[in-house]
Write a protein that holds these residues in place. Structure first.
Motif, PDB file in Angstrom:
ATOM      1  N   ASN A 186     -22.191  14.868   1.836  1.00 15.28           N
ATOM      2  CA  ASN A 186     -21.407  13.736   1.339  1.00 15.28           C
ATOM      3  C   ASN A 186     -20.826  12.920   2.489  1.00 15.28           C
ATOM      4  OD1 ASN A 186     -20.098  12.342  -1.003  1.00 15.28           O
ATOM      5  ND2 ASN A 186     -18.255  12.989   0.076  1.00 15.28           N
ATOM      6  N   THR A 246     -21.468   8.880   3.483  1.00 13.32           N
ATOM      7  CA  THR A 246     -20.285   8.023   3.552  1.00 13.32           C
ATOM      8  C   THR A 246     -20.186   7.339   4.906  1.00 13.32           C
ATOM      9  OG1 THR A 246     -19.061   9.365   1.962  1.00 13.32           O
ATOM     10  CG2 THR A 246     -17.763   7.975   3.427  1.00 13.32           C
ATOM     11  N   ARG A 277     -26.644  11.779  -3.954  1.00  4.07           N
ATOM     12  CA  ARG A 277     -25.596  10.934  -3.350  1.00  4.07           C
ATOM     13  C   ARG A 277     -26.058   9.490  -3.158  1.00  4.07           C
ATOM     14  NH1 ARG A 277     -22.576   7.953  -1.609  1.00  4.07           N
ATOM     15  NH2 ARG A 277     -20.795   8.218  -0.180  1.00  4.07           N
TER      16      ARG A 277
END
Length: 258
Positions: free
Chosen positions: A71, A75, A126
């Motif tokens: 994650n 990001t 994701r």
């Protein structure tokens, strides 16, 4: 064929096939995010080389076998470059020592499955929302030769199980996301060894390889050129495939010797 600038995230790309793929995509005009676990110097040098080619590039540390780091990786790419248009799932742990399944530790089994299957699924999960919102995406998984046949592979039980599971996931995800403009395919490299993982086809020209039916060693460019083709806008009708790039070599040795 035309190429519009996209943002590509390539896992495990500081060295080897990932590095060659990063350079190939940069050459056709894409910005590149390089992920690495321990090869920080090589990753940063590669990012600098890509920037010298006129594309944006960053190097990000992440272990895809760890859900939180998956994650964080995406990001950071979104914050520094923008949404991921192309995801190349190159990273995946491989225990080179040949070993019976019963001789693996529990931790090794979890690490291999997380690094080769679960982490890849989490990365896809994701980035898919962003790809859907833009109506365009390319996802590439890595397997091994003949993975789609789900044959036994003695001494490679955990790695093979993860990659064969990834074959089914590739085909399923391809069907589910086809209407969103996202293609999903698997590349299955042959036995491309050592320095040849980063070399070009011209480097292997005239060099004989007794084990290769093609007669020459495979190179990173052999793999990267196929990936580059799949990432073209015009390749949107090619999805749900496992593509061997092996020169005809079957890497699976089914004879069990103890």
């Amino acid at each position: 064929m035309t190429t519009a600038r996209k943002i590509a995230l390539i896992t495990g790309s500081a060295k080897g096939l990932g590095r060659r793929t990063a350079l190939e995509l940069a050459e056709i005009g894409h910005d590149v995010a390089i992920s690495y676990v321990s090869s920080r110097t090589e990753a940063e040098q590669l990012a600098e080389r890509i920037r010298e080619m006129g594309q944006r590039a960053i190097a990000v540390k992440a272990d895809i076998s760890v859900a939180q780091e998956v994650n964080q990786l995406v990001t950071e790419v979104e914050d520094q470059l923008g949404g991921v248009d192309i995801l190349i799932n190159n990273a995946g742990p491989f225990i080179r020592e040949r070993r019976l399944f019963g001789d693996y530790s529990t931790d090794e089994i979890h690490y291999m499955m997380n690094g080769n299957l679960v982490g890849t699924m989490l990365l896809d999960h994701r980035v898919i929302p962003g790809m859907r919102s833009r109506g365009w995406g390319r996802i590439i998984h890595f397997g091994f030769g003949h993975a789609h046949e789900a044959r036994s592979w003695p001494h490679r039980a955990v790695y093979a199980a993860a990659k064969v599971g990834l074959v089914s996931f590739t085909k399923t995800l391809a069907v589910e996301e086809a209407g969103s403009g996202i293609t999903v395919n698997m590349i299955c490299p042959g036995d491309i060894r050592g320095a040849y993982k980063e070399k070009g086809i011209a480097d292997a020209s005239g060099i004989h390889d007794d084990e290769s039916p093609r007669g020459r060693p495979g190179t990173g460019q052999d793999v990267a050129r196929v990936i580059s083709f799949l990432c073209l806008p015009e390749s949107d009708f090619i999805t749900g495939n496992t593509i061997d790039v092996s020169g005809g070599l079957d890497p699976i040795r089914t004879t069990l010797k103890r």
